[in-house]
Each structure stands twice: as C-alpha cells, then as structure tokens.
Design a protein around this motif. Sequence first.
Motif, short mmCIF file in Angstrom:
data_model
loop_
_atom_site.label_atom_id
_atom_site.label_comp_id
_atom_site.label_asym_id
_atom_site.label_seq_id
_atom_site.Cartn_x
_atom_site.Cartn_y
_atom_site.Cartn_z
N LEU A 191 41.86 46.24 37.63
CA LEU A 191 41.62 46.65 39.11
C LEU A 191 41.41 45.29 39.84
CD1 LEU A 191 40.69 49.11 40.87
CD2 LEU A 191 38.44 48.71 39.94
N GLN A 192 40.85 44.34 39.29
CA GLN A 192 40.30 43.10 39.83
C GLN A 192 41.66 42.24 40.22
OE1 GLN A 192 38.56 39.07 38.83
NE2 GLN A 192 37.36 40.55 37.89
N LYS A 233 42.70 43.16 45.51
CA LYS A 233 41.96 41.96 46.01
C LYS A 233 40.62 42.19 46.66
CE LYS A 233 44.20 41.57 50.36
NZ LYS A 233 45.21 40.73 51.22
N PHE A 234 40.23 43.31 47.21
CA PHE A 234 39.02 43.28 47.69
C PHE A 234 38.09 43.64 46.96
CE2 PHE A 234 42.56 44.94 50.75
CZ PHE A 234 42.16 44.22 51.74
N LYS A 235 36.61 43.47 47.32
CA LYS A 235 35.53 43.26 46.58
C LYS A 235 34.86 44.52 46.47
CE LYS A 235 31.02 41.01 45.88
NZ LYS A 235 30.56 42.32 45.54
N ALA A 236 34.61 45.01 45.17
CA ALA A 236 34.17 46.28 44.98
C ALA A 236 32.59 46.34 45.74
CB ALA A 236 33.98 46.80 43.47
N ASP A 237 32.21 47.42 46.04
CA ASP A 237 30.92 47.53 47.02
C ASP A 237 29.81 48.22 46.03
OD1 ASP A 237 29.42 47.32 49.26
OD2 ASP A 237 29.70 49.20 49.63
N THR A 238 30.08 49.42 45.70
CA THR A 238 29.16 50.07 44.77
C THR A 238 29.72 50.60 43.46
OG1 THR A 238 29.35 52.17 45.78
CG2 THR A 238 27.73 50.66 46.64
N HIS A 289 38.31 46.65 30.41
CA HIS A 289 39.76 46.61 30.70
C HIS A 289 40.54 46.84 31.70
CE1 HIS A 289 40.71 45.45 26.54
NE2 HIS A 289 40.43 46.38 25.93
N ASP A 290 39.86 48.21 32.30
CA ASP A 290 40.41 48.75 33.52
C ASP A 290 39.66 47.87 34.78
OD1 ASP A 290 41.94 51.00 32.63
OD2 ASP A 290 39.96 51.41 31.61
#
Lengths: 337, 337
Positions: free
Chosen positions: A178-179, A183-188, A173-174
């Motif tokens: 968040l996505q 808008k940025f791409k998660a890295d790790t 859900h979170d």
Amino acid sequence: MVKKITVGVIGAGYWGPNLVRNFLLVDDCSVKHVCDLDMEKLRKLERLYPHINFTTRASDIFSDKEVDAVAIATPVATHFGLAKKALENGKHVFVEKPITKTSGEAKELIALAKKKRRILHVDHTFIYYGPVIKIKEIIDSGALGDLYYFDSQRINLGLIQKDVNVFWDLAAHDLSILQYIYKFKADTVSASATRHAGKNKEELAHLSVEYSNGFVAHLHVSWLSPVKMRQILIAGSKKMIYFDDIEPSEKIKVYSKNIDFVKKTPEDPANPVYRSGDVLMPIYDDEEALLKECAHFVASVRDGKNTITDGTSGLKVVEILEAADRSVLKRGAKVKI
Amino acid sequence: MVKKITVGVIGAGYWGPNLVRNFLLVDDCSVKHVCDLDMEKLRKLERLYPHINFTTRASDIFSDKEVDAVAIATPVATHFGLAKKALENGKHVFVEKPITKTSGEAKELIALAKKKRRILHVDHTFIYYGPVIKIKEIIDSGALGDLYYFDSQRINLGLIQKDVNVFWDLAAHDLSILQYIYKFKADTVSASATRHAGKNKEELAHLSVEYSNGFVAHLHVSWLSPVKMRQILIAGSKKMIYFDDIEPSEKIKVYSKNIDFVKKTPEDPANPVYRSGDVLMPIYDDEEALLKECAHFVASVRDGKNTITDGTSGLKVVEILEAADRSVLKRGAKVKI
C-alpha cells in the motif's frame, strides 16, 4: 574489480534458508556464517552448504571483520537487539519485516544507521515482486484515474506466530504494498482482531486504513481460514485492478469496468451508467522477488545508497501496526496513525 | 378442496417480475393484479401475462376483496406505507427485504399483522436457498465444533440503489443468513462505509458484528468491485465451510482443516498442530429458492401460520442495519445493537 560483499545470516528457521540461498546466488556476494540457537536447523543447512561456517553465537558474526552485512531472520522481538549490535559493529543490516516491535526501536535503528553510515534494509519482499512492480507502474501511469480504494484478503490456515499477532505478520505485507503504490499518508486506522483457536495471539483481523482525501484501504488477514486467498482489489474512477496471487500465471487483471454518473436534469441525482470494456492481463517480470531484493541490497551496500525499503519505509509500516494495536485495545475505535 | 390464494404484486422493477413468475408457478395460487407507476414496465409484463390486470393504482389491489395477499417489491422507503395499507385492508403481506427503513416501522407492522391476524413475510430469499439450508444442517449437526467466525464477501459492479446504501441492500442478505444459521444474539456492530463514484449512497462497506460469546462476523459488501464475489467462510474448531456462490455447482466445501493446540510442557504456550483431512462437497437442493419461498408463503397464508422469515426476523436484520448506520456516523465506533 568489484568488491565482494560478505554476509552473515542470523536465524535458520522458515525464512533464513531462503536468504542464504538467494544471497549465495547474487554475483560477488558470499555467505560466510549462518547462526541459529537450534543446532538441528544448522545441521540441515550444513548438508547443503558445507563451505559455510555454522554457529550458535551471533557474536562470531559481529566480531568478524570480513563480514560486511548481517541478515536477520529471527522472531520480531529480537530484531532490534540484533540489528543494533550489527550496526554498532559497523555492519550493514538486512532485517525481516516488520523491522521492529515498536516505532521507537525503529527510529533508534534509523538514527544509528545514519550515524554509522550503514545501510538499514527491511525485507518487504513484495516490493521486489514483478506483479507488484507492474501494479505500481499501472497506477503511476494514471490509467486507473482517481483512486477509490484498496481491498485485500490474505488468509489461509497459517503458520501461527508466537511473538506477533496475525496483522503484524500478514498485514505487514499489504501495508508495505500500500505504501509503495499509494504515495499519500494514511490518516487513521481501525482494527478488530480476535483469537479463537487457542490462547496465542489474535489469528483473525480486519483493518481499515483511512486517508484524509477519501481513499480507503481494507485488509482482511487470517491464520484460520480453510482456503488460501491472496487477493488485492484496487479501484479507480477509470479502471480497476484485481490481483490474485494464487493464480499460477496471469495474476493481474485490469478491468475497464467502472461507473460514471450522469445527471438527466439539474435536479436529478446523478444516475449510474455502467461501462464495461476489455480486460487486460499485463505481463510482468517473474524472477524470484527475494533474489532481486538481495541483489538490490548488495548493490546498495557497495554503492553506499539506501535501498527502496529502507528503515524509514519499515518504520511507516510499524506505525500503522502500532495504531492498529491501539485500535484493537479500544475495541475498534478509529485511531490516528 | 384447497382454497386458491390470490396475490397482487406492487412494483414491476427488477424483482417484481420474478415474484409474478414464481407466484404463478405455485399450485392453487394466482396473480390477479400487478401495479407500478411506470406504464412501460407494465406493458412489457403484459406481453408475457395478458390474463393479469395491470394498474398504476395500488388502491385497485387493496380494495379488491378477492385479493388475499399483497407482494411488495418497491423502493425500501415505500415498504412501510404499502404494507400498512395492505394489512389494514385485511391482506397478508409479502414484502421485499429489508422489511422497512426503521425498526420502529417494522415493529408497527408486526403489531398490526398480529392484531389483524395476517401473515407478515419478509423476502429474505437466501433462507430458502438449497446451499444455505444445507449449511445450516451441517452447522446444526455440530460437525463444525465450536463456531469461531463468519466472514463474507458480496461484491461486484452493482446495481446502485438510490434510496439505500450498499449495506442496506447487500449486507441484508448476509445478516439474514447469519441470523438463520447462528442462533445467538449479536451484541455490537461497527461499520465503515464510503462513497467514491458519485454523490449517491455509500457503495463500499465493511461491517463487523460481534457476539458476547466471542463469535465474530465480518461482512464486506460493495457495488464498486470489478470482480463479482459471493463467498462465505464459516470456521469452527473441528471443520470449516467455504461457500462460493459464484461456482455453478459444488458451491459448498467442508474442510476438515483446522488447528489444535498442544502444550509440550505446562509452561509452554500452546503449540499449533495443523490437521488436514478430506474436503467434502455436500449435495444440496437446487430448486429455485424464490419458488420454494413463494410456495411456503402461500401455504402459510392458507394455514394461518407464520413463515420462517416473518416480520420479527426482518426486524432483527433492520436493527443491525440501523446500528451499522449509527456506527458509520460515529466513524466506525462499536455500537450496541
């Protein structure tokens, strides 16, 4: 004349009946079949909806030419097989979150849906939820300034799932929220998850998702908490949001509280200056999220347009969950998403 | 006749005035000197306590034969030098948490105090706090069953420290509580900490402390939260505790909620059975913790006995904080404590 959309629902457990009820409420949409292996569950639903056909064979739905779309609310491990079958039979698909158990499966479904020109929709309900939409609006307006972090707690004495651990269930859900808002791409991601009360899946987990630009998200999820909490904090350089979903109303509070840093002399380290301003409790739409979502899906099927939470957005959530699984195996080490 | 204990206080910033006030309230204890480099701060205190000697030279306190004990409420980096000087001059020491900036320094102070036969006390105030004492009593009674986890949130728009990061400041509290209520030795820690609002120390951190027996503790600390939260969850196989220190009263709730697992058949995975019982809100002592602590310190000085939060307990907290620093440098990797 508006084309009527006919839906078949597979799975009559916890969530399936909600899908049936909401699809029935959507204009020019009908639910023709409900399928489950458990006759008991079907009999209960039949008392509410005697006009629906109840069956224990999913093939009854797949082979019915009248059925436009299949909604799948079954254990996660079965999503891929059922969704694939539905697409192969030319049906549009509405599938529970998380979309599949692996990103490979999700990619296969996305490709198949594209080839068959069918809608592949993932039920990330929160994206259709008034407060979440309002939070996105506030963030998109730039009111928060530079975003610092997202921090959520989704804990209670929970409905322990048998086929997935707590973060595949709750953090999904979170991660979808968040996505949606960032808008940025998660890295790790690094994750710790533990099991305590049995030999089942992990019931308690903490995930840290990091972005190369310094933004961080931390998720605390648990099926083993005595108190129920549904809280999200989002902090920015100008304002901060506190979203408490347990509150019956006024779930969102926007704080002007923040810290500025001033240098008294060039050599001086920046000194914190605290600001404190009014707290705003913005109004939001409180229509049932699932009804809005079902209507959006039906409209998308009719128009042949992807939904907001399509297969690709579902895939992104699964990619983070897979990375979290790898991190847990590596005892919490940071892993690339 | 009871021997009167004479105290000198070094540091008149945020916490020093609280030490002065509470030592003055302890029977047969007097505060003779207060030292700070900032004359402004001393002048303010002088209006309240004109009978105390105010000085900018710590040596006035160390050289005064009448002074039995020195209370140190200065930035962390100065604790070691001042405490060492005090011990060398035959004074008992009451030092703010964390005891020192490194475990090496803490060990040196512990050895010196032993050699000089002086009390070395660390101000972990929460260990003298009624609700925390009550929580320990409940845990020690075995009421919770097997302990599963400890999970705390200590967040607000905080007093950003210049010489230590947020976990040396805030998590030090939770680590001292954890050590007090849970007797086992922590095994590893992994920590993530980030800075956002300036070029100072990290303001947001998450620490996971793991024990070889499966117990886990997770600490969320922040100086960058719009809302103030002071919550601790402690879960066991029989009962669970929710401690909300923001509540004006009834800060502790003991839940009988828990999960049991039953197998319907030998092949069946254990199925969760939810139990739910009464919630107990136990009464606790609400005397000011710092006053109890100051009285305990004065009595210990008089009796020549170590306090509950002596140098060794302070060292254990520093060892975890050092390990957390190492973990942050290793981007969150689990490190041995």
